[in-house]
Enzyme design. Structure first.
Site, PDB file in Angstrom:
ATOM      1  N   LYS A   1       0.753  -1.181   0.139  1.00  0.00           N
ATOM      2  CA  LYS A   1      -0.158  -0.097   0.017  1.00  0.00           C
ATOM      3  C   LYS A   1       0.953   1.273   0.139  1.00  0.00           C
ATOM      4  CE  LYS A   1      -3.632  -0.100   2.835  1.00  0.00           C
ATOM      5  NZ  LYS A   1      -4.446  -0.186   4.263  1.00  0.00           N
TER       6      LYS A   1
ATOM      7  N   ARG B   1     -11.216  13.691   5.201  1.00  0.00           N
ATOM      8  CA  ARG B   1     -11.796  14.405   4.290  1.00  0.00           C
ATOM      9  C   ARG B   1     -13.280  14.034   4.138  1.00  0.00           C
ATOM     10  NH1 ARG B   1     -12.150  10.474   0.465  1.00  0.00           N
ATOM     11  NH2 ARG B   1     -10.728   9.271   0.009  1.00  0.00           N
TER      12      ARG B   1
ATOM     13  N   HIS C   1     -15.055  -4.318   5.237  1.00  0.00           N
ATOM     14  CA  HIS C   1     -14.585  -2.972   5.087  1.00  0.00           C
ATOM     15  C   HIS C   1     -15.664  -2.228   6.001  1.00  0.00           C
ATOM     16  CE1 HIS C   1     -12.483   0.558   2.924  1.00  0.00           C
ATOM     17  NE2 HIS C   1     -13.339   1.199   3.949  1.00  0.00           N
TER      18      HIS C   1
ATOM     19  N   GLY D   1      -8.477   5.560  -2.231  1.00  0.00           N
ATOM     20  CA  GLY D   1      -9.182   5.398  -3.298  1.00  0.00           C
ATOM     21  C   GLY D   1      -8.815   4.032  -4.081  1.00  0.00           C
TER      22      GLY D   1
END
Length: 705
Positions: free
Chosen positions: A184, A319, A234, A190
């Site tokens: 990662k 965000r 998730h 995203g």
């Protein structure tokens, strides 16, 4: 005079009564929106409700975009590539000051989690509607965030977050963790800069791909390694904090069903969780926000064991999330309004105990992509677009209109369909109905796939996890077989659409009563038969239609005239719909149809069925040979040619990487389908390439080798 007034809150819509503040500390009456598409339109909508003026920025590709039309003012900031427009932080801040904006709202993506941009806003006296730069920095570097979370008592998954980024060291650390491992990007998000290495043999190629994609998306190629947890869920928690020390959570969302590590459908609350687990998740998310001195809207993402419901910190997105509307639907809030108010210095309007959780909500992301082709993104004009009607429990979050282009330069999301119901069953039922009402033609979308997903038995039962799509490939990607009714409806639609066109021409020529113009298929004392040719899934169909009278009665044959079916049909045309009303063997139905010169799209209870209208074409012998012999490597979707990994004269083996395309900020490696010698390369690095364009030609001599 109102002291005896009472309000029955049980009859008050949670959507019409968002929670509000009493006053404003810092005056914000004009905001620059440093984003595009649906999120820019979403912010504009709330700003207008609050009486705040908006300034949009746009690239060359977006000069006619919806967010530009909706804003009070708009300013062009550069060419189409985001690196030359929406990522130009200094230009955006200068524009905000030029237009006397007190604040900048970054939306999501682009500069929303850019530390330098947040710092520059503060230096220039422009309010950044988001968290402090320090929180973005701490949470944006995944290795740092995991250390902070561990100290705050938030459960984490062990892995390698070190500074030694050499290939040998990373491979050695991967061996220690044990394959499969997740690679990662430390500044990722995203799904970008993320790859799974399932074995040591896969590791170096996966690492290189993750680094390259991360460098392009975030200007940073540093990665971390984690043990890859098979089939997790998730689950993420929406948090909100103000400058007065108040932090709350607004419950969780389940975003488990993904493709290419990107969310495709989300729901709130997460199905099957006990209130004990829900409260533990919320408390952990609040601790995470407090640990970094958070301010504004944020999302704490967790990996949840699908059976034991143990959870582990994954990352914090500093965000507003794409999927924030489903949280708004179950809590009766406007999170963009909260962002603006908190940025101006207000306290949160409620305490944790005052935040309701009512009903259930789903969000389906509608993308221009081809699910049957590996979810490769598409681009092009939205020739036809009909959406469900918005209501209190149905939201259409979009940044496009009919006729707009889905650009190769940006994310291929067309819209978000958001629905609410009193419980999960009701919300899911609404989602299915509204997906059927979402009609798009002109480019491929994932709507049919979303319908199949929503109707899948395991999804209906709430048995979701991140490997859901792969585990159910056989049932989600089944071959579509046409039935006779669909063929009859398609052919009849063409006849009636032709008649409609004839009437329009006659009206334009002031010749509406000429039978040779408006009754082209009618013959006195003769039943005219018309042949309709259509293609579906590379198979050709020939349908015969016998015109019985002028009242819309026909006989139709799908087997070259051996058997005939009685049909009555007419076209109900209104607004943006051509609805075929037909009765076939006594069964009456209404379906929407769209046609242009190349395709016929039929929207029925199964979703969209798209036919190709054949045209006479001519090709050279060389064209036929090239297309039939596999002597070329083509672009699987429109994009930018980023890398050429071979040169003319190179010999390649089946499976060797040939070139890399960048499309919608994602990297795609195209590989050889056979052993071959490279005879020609038709494009240069940096060129825009259309779908199916032949990038590389192979030597024909290799075909027989």
């Amino acid at each position: 005079m109102y002291k005896n007034l009472t309000i029955d809150f049980s009859r008050t819509s949670i959507y019409l009564c968002p929670l509000r503040w009493k006053s404003t500390v810092k005056r914000i009456d004009k905001i620059l929106i440093a984003n595009r598409g649906e999120i820019a339109c979403r912010i504009i909508r709330t700003a207008k409700k609050m009486g705040i003026k908006t300034v949009a920025v746009f690239s060359e590709a977006d000069k006619n975009a919806l967010h530009v039309a909706l804003a009070n003012e708009a300013y062009e900031i550069g060419p189409s590539p985001s690196s030359q427009s929406y990522l130009k932080g200094r230009t955006i801040i200068e524009t905000a000051k030029k237009f006397n904006c007190q604040a900048v709202h970054p939306g999501y993506g682009f500069l929303s989690e850019n530390v330098e941009f947040a710092e520059d806003c503060q230096k220039e006296g422009v309010i950044f509607i988001g968290p402090p730069a320090s929180a973005i920095r701490d949470m944006g570097i995944k290795s740092t965030s995991k250390l902070i979370m561990s100290k705050a008592g938030v459960p984490i998954i062990e892995g390698y977050h070190g500074e030694d980024q050499s290939v040998d060291n990373l491979k050695n650390e991967a061996r220690k963790i044990g394959f499969p491992v997740m690679i990662k990007a430390v500044r990722g998000g995203g799904g970008k800069g993320m790859r799974i290495a399932r074995s040591e043999e896969d590791f170096e190629e996966a690492l290189e791909s993750a680094r390259t994609e991360s460098q392009k998306a975030f200007s940073d190629s540093v990665v971390l390694l984690e043990k890859f947890v098979e089939e997790p869920r998730h689950v993420e928690v929406q948090v909100f904090a103000d400058a007065h020390g108040n932090v709350v959570h607004l419950y969780e969302r389940d975003c488990s069903v993904q493709r290419r590590h990107q969310k495709i459908i989300e729901e709130a609350p997460a199905p099957g969780l006990s209130w004990e687990v829900r409260n533990e998740l919320g408390a952990a998310a609040v601790r995470a926000a407090q640990a970094v001195g958070y301010l504004g809207a944020g999302t704490v993402e967790f990996i949840l064991d699908r059976k034991a419901h143990n959870f582990y910190f994954m990352e914090m997105n500093t965000r507003l999330q794409v999927e924030h509307p489903i949280t708004e639907m179950i809590t009766g809030t406007d999170l963009v309004e909260w962002q603006i108010k908190v940025a101006s210095g207000e306290e949160l309007p409620v305490k944790q105990k005052d935040i309701p959780l009512r009903g259930h909500a789903f969000e389906a992301r509608i993308y221009a992509e081809d699910p049957q082709g590996g979810f490769l993104p598409g681009a092009g004009p939205l020739e036809y677009l009909k959406t469900p009607l918005p209501s209190e429990d149905v939201r259409i979050e979009t940044g496009v209109r009919q006729g707009d282009d889905v650009s190769v330069f940006y994310d291929p999301m067309i819209a978000k369909l958001v629905v609410w119901g009193n419980d999960r069953f009701e919300a899911l039922s609404k989602l299915k109905v509204k997906l059927l009402e979402y009609n798009i033609a002109g480019l491929e979308t994932n709507i049919n796939f979303l319908l199949d997903l929503a109707n899948h038995g395991e999804f209906e039962a709430g048995n979701v996890h991140t490997n859901f799509i792969k585990d159910h490939e056989d049932t989600l990607f089944k071959n579509v077989a046409l039935n006779e009714v669909q063929l009859i409806q398609a052919a009849t639609s063409i006849v009636l659409l032709d008649k409609l066109d004839e009437l329009k021409v006659a009206s334009f020529k002031n010749d509406s009563f000429n039978p040779f113009t408006v009754e082209a298929n009618f013959r006195v004392n003769y039943h005219h038969i018309r042949n309709i040719q259509l293609q579906f899934d590379d198979k050709e169909y020939n349908i015969k239609i016998k015109f019985l009278n002028k009242q819309g009665e026909y006989e139709v044959s799908c087997d070259n005239g051996i058997t005939w079916t009685q049909v009555s049909a007419n076209l109900d045309t209104k607004n943006n719909e051509n609805v075929l009303v037909s009765s076939i063997n006594g069964h009456r139905s209404r379906i929407n149809v769209f046609r242009n010169s190349d395709i016929l799209a039929v929207f029925d209870k199964n979703g969209k069925t798209q036919f190709v209208i054949p045209h006479i074409t001519y090709s050279t012998e060389d064209d036929a040979l090239a297309s039939s012999s596999g002597n070329k490597a083509v672009a699987p979707m429109p994009g930018i040619l980023d890398k050429l990994l071979v040169k003319v004269g190179d010999k390649v083996k089946k499976g060797d990487s040939l070139f890399v395309l960048i499309a919608m900020k994602m990297e795609y490696v195209v590989k050889a389908t056979r052993d071959a010698t490279i005879s020609n390369i038709s494009f240069n690095i940096g060129d825009s390439v259309l779908k199916d364009a032949a990038v590389i030609q192979f030597d024909e001599a290799e075909e027989s080798a």
